[in-house]
Design a protein around this motif. Structure first.
Motif, PDB file in Angstrom:
ATOM      1  N   UNK A   1      -3.568  -1.381  -4.506  1.00 46.24           N
ATOM      2  CA  UNK A   1      -3.717  -0.328  -5.517  1.00 46.24           C
ATOM      3  C   UNK A   1      -5.038   0.409  -5.340  1.00 46.24           C
ATOM      4  N   UNK A   2      -6.056  -0.335  -4.959  1.00 43.18           N
ATOM      5  CA  UNK A   2      -7.377   0.273  -4.730  1.00 43.18           C
ATOM      6  C   UNK A   2      -7.312   1.251  -3.562  1.00 43.18           C
ATOM      7  N   UNK A   3      -6.727   0.797  -2.461  1.00 40.01           N
ATOM      8  CA  UNK A   3      -6.635   1.669  -1.278  1.00 40.01           C
ATOM      9  C   UNK A   3      -5.784   2.894  -1.592  1.00 40.01           C
TER      10      UNK A   3
ATOM     11  N   UNK B   1       0.849  -1.201   0.000  1.00 36.21           N
ATOM     12  CA  UNK B   1       0.000   0.000   0.000  1.00 36.21           C
ATOM     13  C   UNK B   1       0.882   1.247   0.000  1.00 36.21           C
ATOM     14  N   UNK B   2       1.928   1.229   0.846  1.00 36.07           N
ATOM     15  CA  UNK B   2       2.819   2.392   0.934  1.00 36.07           C
ATOM     16  C   UNK B   2       3.530   2.620  -0.400  1.00 36.07           C
ATOM     17  N   UNK B   3       4.010   1.538  -1.010  1.00 33.15           N
ATOM     18  CA  UNK B   3       4.719   1.684  -2.290  1.00 33.15           C
ATOM     19  C   UNK B   3       3.782   2.268  -3.351  1.00 33.15           C
ATOM     20  N   UNK B   4       2.560   1.746  -3.404  1.00 29.03           N
ATOM     21  CA  UNK B   4       1.609   2.226  -4.402  1.00 29.03           C
ATOM     22  C   UNK B   4       1.212   3.671  -4.130  1.00 29.03           C
ATOM     23  N   UNK B   5       1.039   4.024  -2.847  1.00 35.55           N
ATOM     24  CA  UNK B   5       0.696   5.408  -2.513  1.00 35.55           C
ATOM     25  C   UNK B   5       1.812   6.343  -2.983  1.00 35.55           C
ATOM     26  N   UNK B   6       3.036   5.876  -2.854  1.00 34.77           N
ATOM     27  CA  UNK B   6       4.179   6.667  -3.300  1.00 34.77           C
ATOM     28  C   UNK B   6       4.173   6.817  -4.823  1.00 34.77           C
ATOM     29  N   UNK B   7       3.972   5.701  -5.512  1.00 32.79           N
ATOM     30  CA  UNK B   7       3.984   5.725  -6.977  1.00 32.79           C
ATOM     31  C   UNK B   7       2.841   6.592  -7.511  1.00 32.79           C
ATOM     32  N   UNK B   8       1.645   6.362  -6.960  1.00 31.06           N
ATOM     33  CA  UNK B   8       0.456   7.025  -7.495  1.00 31.06           C
ATOM     34  C   UNK B   8       0.359   8.469  -6.998  1.00 31.06           C
TER      35      UNK B   8
END
Lengths: 270, 255
Positions: free
Chosen positions: B139-141, B36-43
């Motif tokens: 990715x959803x979160x 979740x943290x990685x995706x929040x960073x990317x997105x």
């Protein structure tokens, strides 16, 4: 036929269809403990689908699949996770997670199991197990590398390490030598023989190279350095030939070589 | 006879099943906080530059367009109000969502699509991980949490762009009047609308990206097709959902 409890894997009249077209067609066979099965067939014969069905990754449209005596045909995905822990699989191109290092890839199944059931001590032991698995395939020095930095043969070897790191009693190999040069292909087959002889695992090897089967059937691993030594006519290696989803031959190497079937003979000759 | 309807209905059904599983997994173990943290960073962090840039220009261009129209009625002092309402209700959420869908729906679809065609998704299942839990839910979160934040930023930067244009360059109004009218123009309802939209757009973008990625077939060409389909589908849905949400808020009595 052996009783269901000692069978490692049993296919009972299994059919798998893609868009109404059968890709595995009424296939039945039994894999006994300690046995190796070489599945020969051209591309599109249904070999990969057969392996995936054995793991419950693909559900059969008809027939039943038994893993370690348990009917897995109708199990839910969550229930299948526990069964799959006892099976290792090497995918066609290795299917390593390319966002993770070699070490993380090999540790993946162990960490997954640890999350599920094991204790803290086991989590600490993971590093050692990963290193041992990688040393088994002679890649102990590649821990920090990413799959994209490795050659095709090395990726395949990491795939073998990942498939066997949990020491499963059954390992499925999908075209372990496809696309590799003959020398590397033989190295990979030597690893498969070593895995079989040291850990006494049952296995299914899907391949289109007859030589792969020959190595499995006629050599054993010389313990210490993993060299192959001749051991002709092993009875624990059974050949199967698939054609358009049908299992058209099942038997020993001798029977395979004596088969009058033109399609089967094509494989033996090459 | 109705065979041509079979495929879209099948797709819709698959999409709803995936959405259901992904949402259900939000409260189910195991949780993949790292992912979740990685995706929040990317997105989120990854989209910052482009969101800031477009937010700025959309606010500035809005002020510029309105300057002429408003001065005809002698109302150029109201420019802050116009910029603020259009940005918070419409332009901020929709533009940010379109940018993020162009950037991330495609990114998600191509990443998951490559994993699918190289059998990494199957490998994940074989090694005991639920791909929906590990790949889709984080990715959803991340998207539904980051998109409202990006939208808030974009709104502010847009207001600032409008301010530069209206007060500094065109000298239509004083800075106090600009910021006061901009602030006063907004109801609580506008803010709720302006935040509900990106939250729902975020869900759509993540799910469409994952859905297209996970159903990829046919090698690298298939990955290309999935990427395109993800961006087009997500963008169209952003507009459709935008209309529906706006309709709901318009027909709602004032709070």
């Amino acid at each position: 036929m052996a009783s269901a409890s000692t069978d490692v894997l049993r296919f009972d009249n299994v059919t798998v269809r893609f868009d109404e077209q059968p890709v595995v067609d009424r296939v039945s066979f039994v894999l006994g403990a300690g046995e190796s099965r070489i599945v020969l067939g051209e591309a599109g014969a249904g070999k990969t689908v057969l392996l995936k069905t054995a793991l419950g990754l693909i559900r059969p449209d008809a027939g039943r699949v038994y893993l370690f005596g348990r009917d897995i045909t109708d199990l839910k995905e969550k229930e299948l996770f526990a069964v799959r822990q006892q099976v290792g699989i090497l995918f066609q191109e290795g299917a390593l997670f390319d966002s993770q290092t070699v070490e993380e890839n090999v540790a993946y199944p162990l960490l997954n199991q640890a999350k599920r059931s094991l204790s803290r001590d086991d989590i600490d032991g993971i590093e050692n197990k990963v290193l041992r698995a990688l040393e088994f395939v002679e890649l102990g020095h590649t821990l920090e590398k990413f799959p994209s930095e490795l050659s095709g043969g090395m990726r395949r070897r990491v795939g073998i390490a990942r498939a066997t790191v949990t020491e499963p009693p059954l390992v499925l190999y999908d075209s372990p030598t496809a696309g590799l040069d003959p020398i590397t292909a033989n190295t990979i087959m030597a690893l498969l023989v070593k895995e079989r002889d040291i850990r006494n695992t049952s296995s299914i090897v899907v391949t289109h190279r007859y030589q792969d089967g020959q190595i499995m059937a006629n050599f054993r691993s010389d313990g210490a350095d993993g060299k192959l030594v001749p051991d002709p006519g092993r009875t624990d290696t059974v050949f199967m030939v698939m054609r358009e989803g049908r299992l058209i031959f099942e038997g020993s190497q001798k029977e395979l070589e004596a088969s009058p079937d033109a399609y089967v003979r094509k494989f033996v000759r090459r | 006879m109705l065979d041509f309807l079979k495929k879209p209905i099948q797709s819709l059904q698959d999409f709803v099943i995936l959405a259901g599983k992904a949402v259900r997994n939000v409260v189910r173990k195991p949780h993949y906080f790292d992912d979740i943290a990685i995706q929040a960073d990317v997105i989120g962090v990854g989209s910052l530059p482009i969101v800031v840039l477009t937010g700025f220009f959309s606010g500035a261009v809005m002020a510029l367009q309105m300057s002429k129209a408003l001065s005809q009625y002698g109302a150029s002092g109201q420019v802050g109000q116009i910029v603020s309402i259009t940005l918070v209700r419409e332009l901020g959420p929709v533009l940010t969502a379109l940018l993020v869908s162009g950037r991330n729906a495609s990114g998600i679809a191509s990443e998951l699509g490559s994993m699918k065609v190289t059998e990494q998704i199957d490998a994940m299942r074989a090694l005991g991980t639920d791909p929906v839990q590990k790949l889709v839910t984080p990715r959803l979160i991340a998207t539904s949490a980051m998109l409202p934040i990006l939208t808030i930023l974009s709104d502010f930067i847009g207001l600032f762009g409008g301010y530069l244009m209206a007060c500094v360059l065109l000298k239509l109004t004083t800075s106090t009047q600009y910021w006061t009218t901009a602030y006063r123009a907004l109801d609580f309802q506008d803010v709720v609308q302006g935040l509900a939209k990106p939250f729902i757009f975020g869900i759509i973008i993540a799910l469409v990206g994952c859905f297209e990625g996970l159903r990829t077939s046919g090698g690298t060409q298939g990955v290309g097709r999935a990427t395109t389909a993800a961006v087009v589908t997500a963008s169209v849905w952003v507009f459709v959902i935008d209309l529906i949400i706006t309709q709901i808020f318009v027909s709602m009595p004032a709070w």
